[in-house]
Design an enzyme around this catalytic site. Structure first.
Site, PDB file in Angstrom:
ATOM      1  N   GLN A 125      45.184  49.660  37.115  1.00 49.30           N
ATOM      2  CA  GLN A 125      44.809  49.024  35.849  1.00 49.30           C
ATOM      3  C   GLN A 125      43.580  49.728  35.265  1.00 49.30           C
ATOM      4  O   GLN A 125      43.541  50.049  34.072  1.00 49.30           O
ATOM      5  CB  GLN A 125      44.506  47.531  36.090  1.00 49.30           C
ATOM      6  CG  GLN A 125      44.085  46.789  34.843  1.00 49.30           C
ATOM      7  CD  GLN A 125      45.207  46.675  33.836  1.00 49.30           C
ATOM      8  OE1 GLN A 125      46.305  46.246  34.178  1.00 49.30           O
ATOM      9  NE2 GLN A 125      44.947  47.039  32.587  1.00 49.30           N
ATOM     10  N   CYS A 253      43.700  42.897  30.818  1.00 48.47           N
ATOM     11  CA  CYS A 253      44.732  43.537  31.653  1.00 48.47           C
ATOM     12  C   CYS A 253      46.089  42.854  31.514  1.00 48.47           C
ATOM     13  O   CYS A 253      47.118  43.463  31.774  1.00 48.47           O
ATOM     14  CB  CYS A 253      44.286  43.543  33.109  1.00 48.47           C
ATOM     15  SG  CYS A 253      43.955  41.902  33.746  1.00 48.47           S
TER      16      CYS A 253
HETATM   17  N1   CP Z   1      47.968  43.884  34.520  1.00 50.03           N
HETATM   18  C1   CP Z   1      48.882  43.741  35.500  1.00 50.03           C
HETATM   19  O1   CP Z   1      48.711  44.237  36.623  1.00 50.03           O
HETATM   20  O2   CP Z   1      49.966  43.019  35.148  1.00 50.03           O
HETATM   21  P1   CP Z   1      51.130  42.549  36.133  1.00 50.03           P
HETATM   22  O3   CP Z   1      50.506  41.557  37.090  1.00 50.03           O
HETATM   23  O4   CP Z   1      52.161  41.944  35.253  1.00 50.03           O
HETATM   24  O5   CP Z   1      51.634  43.738  36.888  1.00 50.03           O
HETATM   25  N1  NVA Z   2      42.879  39.211  38.370  1.00 49.87           N
HETATM   26  C1  NVA Z   2      44.301  39.019  38.179  1.00 49.87           C
HETATM   27  C2  NVA Z   2      44.896  40.255  37.607  1.00 49.87           C
HETATM   28  C3  NVA Z   2      46.376  40.209  37.358  1.00 49.87           C
HETATM   29  C4  NVA Z   2      46.893  41.511  36.834  1.00 49.87           C
HETATM   30  C5  NVA Z   2      44.958  38.657  39.500  1.00 49.87           C
HETATM   31  O1  NVA Z   2      44.592  39.212  40.539  1.00 49.87           O
HETATM   32  O2  NVA Z   2      45.833  37.794  39.491  1.00 49.87           O
END
Ligand code: CP
Ligand code: NVA
Length: 300
Positions: A125, A253
């Site tokens: 990410q 993200c």
């Molecule tokens: N940003 C991200 O990692 O999204 P997902 O959890 O959908 O892969």
């Molecule tokens: N911080 C979040 C990001 C998801 C892409 C998680 O770990 O669930």
């Protein structure tokens, strides 16, 4: 054997080289006739799909595997899983609850391992995020990035990546959800310092990028109510964005919870770059794999 478990597995020079490869839409087909295993212990939209398409664009074949099927340390050990998969695949990429699983995979040293999100970091990410910022601003040197909310996996990797490229990193969130001293020491080792603020408004003042993520990450669902209370003063809304620089962009993200960490007006508004950012996950995945499986293994 080089793996990519966190952004500081790369030097600044290597990070810049990977970014160049991410921006190059036609890298060599380094995965022709080869496969990449994509192991997920948690759900995913962007990470799974971007990794699948990036593997395809490099001439390779992606195979999605649910974590439950492999049963790390229940059906067989993490080490035995990797010893097997490395016989079929050029690379194993995994999303795990416990970062230590990735470290054990990498220690087997039979194929490169890529972190697709763990409890401690989300470097794929971060790579897409810095690619998005480079495309927006040309260069991160001296740019101010403010992260509002939870000092979580996404923030750790982002602070590292953007900080290594010369951005000033600011954080505003509840005091119980800031980076630990251990996190700060690791950032300091790559020359990154995080300025912490008690109020979002003070952090965002003059910022070029305002970034937030969910208040409750995957695996923390039992803390939802407690977290909603703790973070209620940390929603990114239009008035907060108005204190940022006039050229400021909003990043997230995703997945996003409109009305919690960000308002609909901001994430769906003109300063938002979240769809460029999510598309850049694929370009970032392609660049990282292209580098890791070729130049990244030279002199190893
Ligand atoms: N940003 C991200 O990692 O999204 P997902 O959890 O959908 O892969
Ligand atoms: N911080 C979040 C990001 C998801 C892409 C998680 O770990 O669930």
């Amino acid at each position: 054997m080089r793996s990519f478990l966190e952004v500081d597995d790369l030097t600044v020079k290597e990070l810049n080289r990977v970014i160049d490869l991410c921006i190059d839409a036609n890298p060599p087909k380094v995965l022709e006739g080869e496969g990449v295993a994509l192991v997920f212990q948690k759900p995913s939209n962007r990470t799974r799909n971007s990794m699948e398409m990036a593997t395809h664009q490099l001439g390779g074949h992606p195979v999605y595997i649910r974590g439950e099927e492999l049963g790390f340390d229940k059906r067989e050990s993490v080490e035995d899983v990797i010893s097997t998969l490395s016989g079929y695949y050029k690379c194993v990429a995994a999303r795990v609850f416990d970062h230590e699983i990735l470290e054990r995979m990498a220690q087997v040293e039979l194929c490169p391992i890529v972190n697709l999100l763990s409890d401690t970091g989300h470097p794929m990410q971060a790579l897409a995020d810095v690619v998005t910022m480079v495309k927006e601003f040309g260069d991160l040197n001296g740019k101010i990035l403010s992260f509002i909310g939870d000092g979580n996996n996404v923030f750790r990797s982002l602070a590292m990546g953007a900080g290594m490229l010369g951005a000033e990193i600011r954080f505003a969130g509840p005091s119980d959800y800031c980076l630990s001293d251990l996190d700060k020491d690791r950032l300091a080792a790559v020359g990154v310092e995080v300025d912490e603020f008690a109020f979002a408004q003070d952090a965002v003042e003059g910022s070029n990028v305002v970034y937030t993520d969910v208040w409750t990450s995957m695996g923390q669902e039992s803390e939802i109510e407690e977290r909603k209370k703790a973070f209620e003063a940390f929603t990114v809304d239009s008035s907060l964005m108005d204190s940022a620089s006039s050229d400021a962009v909003f990043l997230h993200c995703l997945p996003a919870h409109r009305g919690e960490e960000v308002t609909g007006e901001v994430i769906d508004g003109p300063k938002s770059r979240v769809w460029n950012q999510s598309e850049n996950r694929m370009h970032a995945a392609r660049g990282l794999l292209a580098w890791l499986l070729t130049e990244g293994q030279e002199n190893e």
